[in-house]
Write an enzyme that holds these catalytic residues in place. Structure first.
Site, PDB file in Angstrom:
ATOM      1  N   GLY A  70      24.484 -32.482 -32.155  1.00  0.00           N
ATOM      2  CA  GLY A  70      25.083 -31.980 -30.922  1.00  0.00           C
ATOM      3  C   GLY A  70      26.002 -33.029 -30.332  1.00  0.00           C
ATOM      4  N   THR A 125      31.215 -28.254 -33.900  1.00  0.00           N
ATOM      5  CA  THR A 125      32.630 -28.601 -33.836  1.00  0.00           C
ATOM      6  C   THR A 125      32.738 -30.100 -34.136  1.00  0.00           C
ATOM      7  OG1 THR A 125      32.665 -27.031 -32.006  1.00  0.00           O
ATOM      8  CG2 THR A 125      34.685 -28.293 -32.382  1.00  0.00           C
ATOM      9  N   LYS A 170      27.366 -31.486 -13.592  1.00  0.00           N
ATOM     10  CA  LYS A 170      27.095 -32.907 -13.847  1.00  0.00           C
ATOM     11  C   LYS A 170      28.364 -33.764 -13.920  1.00  0.00           C
ATOM     12  CE  LYS A 170      22.596 -32.511 -16.112  1.00  0.00           C
ATOM     13  NZ  LYS A 170      21.764 -32.908 -17.251  1.00  0.00           N
ATOM     14  N   LYS A 195      34.566 -32.581 -31.930  1.00  0.00           N
ATOM     15  CA  LYS A 195      33.943 -33.022 -30.678  1.00  0.00           C
ATOM     16  C   LYS A 195      33.014 -34.215 -30.921  1.00  0.00           C
ATOM     17  CE  LYS A 195      32.458 -30.069 -27.410  1.00  0.00           C
ATOM     18  NZ  LYS A 195      31.890 -28.793 -26.917  1.00  0.00           N
ATOM     19  N   ASP A 232      19.356 -39.184 -17.505  1.00  0.00           N
ATOM     20  CA  ASP A 232      19.020 -38.395 -18.706  1.00  0.00           C
ATOM     21  C   ASP A 232      18.852 -39.303 -19.935  1.00  0.00           C
ATOM     22  OD1 ASP A 232      18.881 -35.796 -17.690  1.00  0.00           O
ATOM     23  OD2 ASP A 232      21.040 -35.453 -17.906  1.00  0.00           O
ATOM     24  N   ASN A 257      23.356 -37.025 -13.011  1.00  0.00           N
ATOM     25  CA  ASN A 257      22.278 -36.049 -12.786  1.00  0.00           C
ATOM     26  C   ASN A 257      21.416 -36.414 -11.579  1.00  0.00           C
ATOM     27  OD1 ASN A 257      20.731 -38.168 -13.869  1.00  0.00           O
ATOM     28  ND2 ASN A 257      19.219 -36.725 -14.665  1.00  0.00           N
ATOM     29  N   SER A 287      12.041 -28.871 -11.531  1.00  0.00           N
ATOM     30  CA  SER A 287      12.095 -30.093 -10.732  1.00  0.00           C
ATOM     31  C   SER A 287      11.436 -29.940  -9.361  1.00  0.00           C
ATOM     32  CB  SER A 287      13.544 -30.561 -10.584  1.00  0.00           C
ATOM     33  OG  SER A 287      14.046 -30.934 -11.843  1.00  0.00           O
ATOM     34  N   GLY A 298      26.881 -32.624 -23.273  1.00  0.00           N
ATOM     35  CA  GLY A 298      26.562 -33.574 -22.213  1.00  0.00           C
ATOM     36  C   GLY A 298      25.296 -34.377 -22.486  1.00  0.00           C
TER      37      GLY A 298
HETATM   38  P1  NAP Z   1      26.302 -28.649 -23.598  1.00  0.00           P
HETATM   39  O1  NAP Z   1      27.008 -29.796 -22.988  1.00  0.00           O
HETATM   40  O2  NAP Z   1      26.776 -27.280 -23.301  1.00  0.00           O
HETATM   41  O3  NAP Z   1      26.339 -28.894 -25.203  1.00  0.00           O
HETATM   42  C1  NAP Z   1      25.907 -27.875 -26.047  1.00  0.00           C
HETATM   43  C2  NAP Z   1      25.817 -28.374 -27.493  1.00  0.00           C
HETATM   44  O4  NAP Z   1      25.191 -27.333 -28.245  1.00  0.00           O
HETATM   45  C3  NAP Z   1      27.160 -28.668 -28.151  1.00  0.00           C
HETATM   46  O5  NAP Z   1      26.985 -29.673 -29.119  1.00  0.00           O
HETATM   47  C4  NAP Z   1      27.466 -27.319 -28.823  1.00  0.00           C
HETATM   48  O6  NAP Z   1      28.304 -27.430 -29.967  1.00  0.00           O
HETATM   49  C5  NAP Z   1      26.079 -26.935 -29.298  1.00  0.00           C
HETATM   50  N1  NAP Z   1      25.937 -25.495 -29.494  1.00  0.00           N
HETATM   51  C6  NAP Z   1      25.848 -24.532 -28.542  1.00  0.00           C
HETATM   52  N2  NAP Z   1      25.722 -23.324 -29.109  1.00  0.00           N
HETATM   53  C7  NAP Z   1      25.734 -23.529 -30.454  1.00  0.00           C
HETATM   54  C8  NAP Z   1      25.637 -22.670 -31.591  1.00  0.00           C
HETATM   55  N3  NAP Z   1      25.486 -21.346 -31.444  1.00  0.00           N
HETATM   56  N4  NAP Z   1      25.662 -23.226 -32.827  1.00  0.00           N
HETATM   57  C9  NAP Z   1      25.802 -24.556 -32.979  1.00  0.00           C
HETATM   58  N5  NAP Z   1      25.905 -25.441 -31.937  1.00  0.00           N
HETATM   59  C10 NAP Z   1      25.868 -24.911 -30.703  1.00  0.00           C
HETATM   60  O7  NAP Z   1      24.743 -28.653 -23.225  1.00  0.00           O
HETATM   61  P2  NAP Z   1      23.837 -29.923 -22.804  1.00  0.00           P
HETATM   62  O8  NAP Z   1      23.901 -30.098 -21.340  1.00  0.00           O
HETATM   63  O9  NAP Z   1      24.168 -31.055 -23.704  1.00  0.00           O
HETATM   64  O10 NAP Z   1      22.362 -29.366 -23.116  1.00  0.00           O
HETATM   65  C11 NAP Z   1      21.968 -29.172 -24.438  1.00  0.00           C
HETATM   66  C12 NAP Z   1      20.474 -28.884 -24.531  1.00  0.00           C
HETATM   67  O11 NAP Z   1      19.742 -29.989 -24.027  1.00  0.00           O
HETATM   68  C13 NAP Z   1      19.993 -27.678 -23.730  1.00  0.00           C
HETATM   69  O12 NAP Z   1      19.056 -27.012 -24.545  1.00  0.00           O
HETATM   70  C14 NAP Z   1      19.306 -28.285 -22.528  1.00  0.00           C
HETATM   71  O13 NAP Z   1      18.270 -27.462 -22.015  1.00  0.00           O
HETATM   72  C15 NAP Z   1      18.739 -29.549 -23.130  1.00  0.00           C
HETATM   73  N6  NAP Z   1      18.510 -30.622 -22.144  1.00  0.00           N
HETATM   74  C16 NAP Z   1      17.237 -31.106 -22.026  1.00  0.00           C
HETATM   75  C17 NAP Z   1      16.980 -32.114 -21.120  1.00  0.00           C
HETATM   76  C18 NAP Z   1      15.582 -32.661 -20.976  1.00  0.00           C
HETATM   77  O14 NAP Z   1      15.315 -33.329 -19.978  1.00  0.00           O
HETATM   78  N7  NAP Z   1      14.698 -32.425 -21.918  1.00  0.00           N
HETATM   79  C19 NAP Z   1      18.030 -32.664 -20.349  1.00  0.00           C
HETATM   80  C20 NAP Z   1      19.328 -32.157 -20.522  1.00  0.00           C
HETATM   81  C21 NAP Z   1      19.561 -31.125 -21.433  1.00  0.00           C
HETATM   82  P3  NAP Z   1      29.928 -27.302 -29.833  1.00  0.00           P
HETATM   83  O15 NAP Z   1      30.412 -28.654 -29.391  1.00  0.00           O
HETATM   84  O16 NAP Z   1      30.373 -26.955 -31.207  1.00  0.00           O
HETATM   85  O17 NAP Z   1      30.200 -26.234 -28.819  1.00  0.00           O
END
Ligand code: NAP
Length: 279
Positions: free
Chosen positions: A126, A152, A66, A155, A102, A87, A17, A129
């Protein structure tokens, strides 16, 4: 006097950013500067107070703050409040107002390839967040269905129950969802699986995806995840997370300055940092 803008998170060193926004301030001849600050969770309230006290124009908020930032803000807009995550913060005449760009950023990027999601059948993989922001934003667009698949499954079910906008949704486990991918026009992957350095991992089997369906992965490092590569081999259209990242940033920049910036310039800048051509 130079206006300060910032991003707070922990860790924060990887954030692109600052490069993206500082380039825009220079390009639009705005006397602003954008700095990354590593803020530990226990210091979040003090950091927000400090940014307000020194008159920062606004700031971005990233993992893990966040949701936890909300009690420290003066106001939160309706979408961000329903998502439960902020965000982007804007200093509006001394009051800090939180937004979530987002979900809207994802939608704007998506619209380049799928102009409308009305009546579309959508699967989100997924339930974290990012999934929440995307789900609530897409739910407002009146799609036919938005199903959620998550490691999960409980969730995913909670996410569905939390959504304030009416939409038909079913929660699935990842293995179940992998068997029915042919039913969807759009599949959006939002988990951490496949991110650098674990680039050989994939959350869901894509053997059954329909050719010409649109498969998005909001990961942008690597630019093409194993999931996207496998979907492309099945004839699907693919989109990586660069567009979401760029548009969420563009929407934040617009809130701070009133200027909707040149997204192609932002995109090129981010791609240059990542050393690729995107997809
Ligand atoms: P988060 O809230 O921590 O959510 C993580 C998700 O991934 C949950 O659904 C979790 O499942 C799942 N997960 C994690 N490890 C796993 C595994 N080993 N096997 C299966 N499922 C798994 O994270 P977030 O903030 O949503 O971010 C998620 C992704 O989006 C990241 O890669 C981030 O870099 C990306 N992102 C991109 C942007 C963009 O602008 N392009 C913006 C925001 C985020 P459970 O519920 O089962 O734990």
């Amino acid at each position: 006097m130079k206006k300060l803008f910032a991003v707070i998170g922990d860790p924060i060193g990887h954030s692109m950013s600052p490069i993206m926004h500082n380039d825009l301030f220079a390009f639009y001849d705005i006397d602003g500067c954008y700095l990354p600050f590593q803020v530990k969770s226990e210091n979040l309230g003090e950091a927000v107070k400090g940014l307000k006290a020194i008159g920062a124009g606004g700031f971005n908020v990233t993992v893990p703050h966040k949701s936890n930032i909300i009690p420290f803000l003066d106001e939160v807009d309706e979408l961000a409040a329903s998502i439960g995550a902020v965000n982007t913060v804007v200093n509006e005449n001394g009051k800090l107002k939180g937004y979530n760009t987002d979900g809207p950023g994802f939608l704007m990027g998506l619209q380049m390839l799928m102009p409308t999601t009305k009546n579309k059948r959508i699967l989100i993989i997924g339930a974290g967040g990012a999934a929440r922001a995307i789900y609530f934003t897409l739910a407002k667009e009146k799609p036919a269905i938005i199903d959620i698949a998550n490691r999960t499954a409980a969730k995913a079910q909670h996410l569905i129950e939390d959504c304030p906008y009416p939409v038909s949704s079913t929660a699935y486990a990842l293995v179940e969802a992998g068997k029915i991918t042919a039913e969807y026009d759009l599949i959006v992957h939002t988990t951490l699986i496949g991110m650098t350095p674990n680039i050989e991992e994939m959350a869901l089997d894509v053997n059954n995806v329909r050719s010409k369906s649109l498969i998005c992965d909001i990961i942008y490092n690597p630019l093409e995840t194993k999931f996207l590569r496998a979907a492309k081999e099945k004839g699907a259209l693919i989109q990586n997370g660069i567009d979401m990242f760029v548009y969420q940033g563009a929407l934040a920049f617009e809130k701070w300055t009133g200027i909707f910036p040149d997204v192609q310039r932002m995109r090129n800048n981010v791609l240059k940092q990542l050393g690729g051509n995107g997809c």
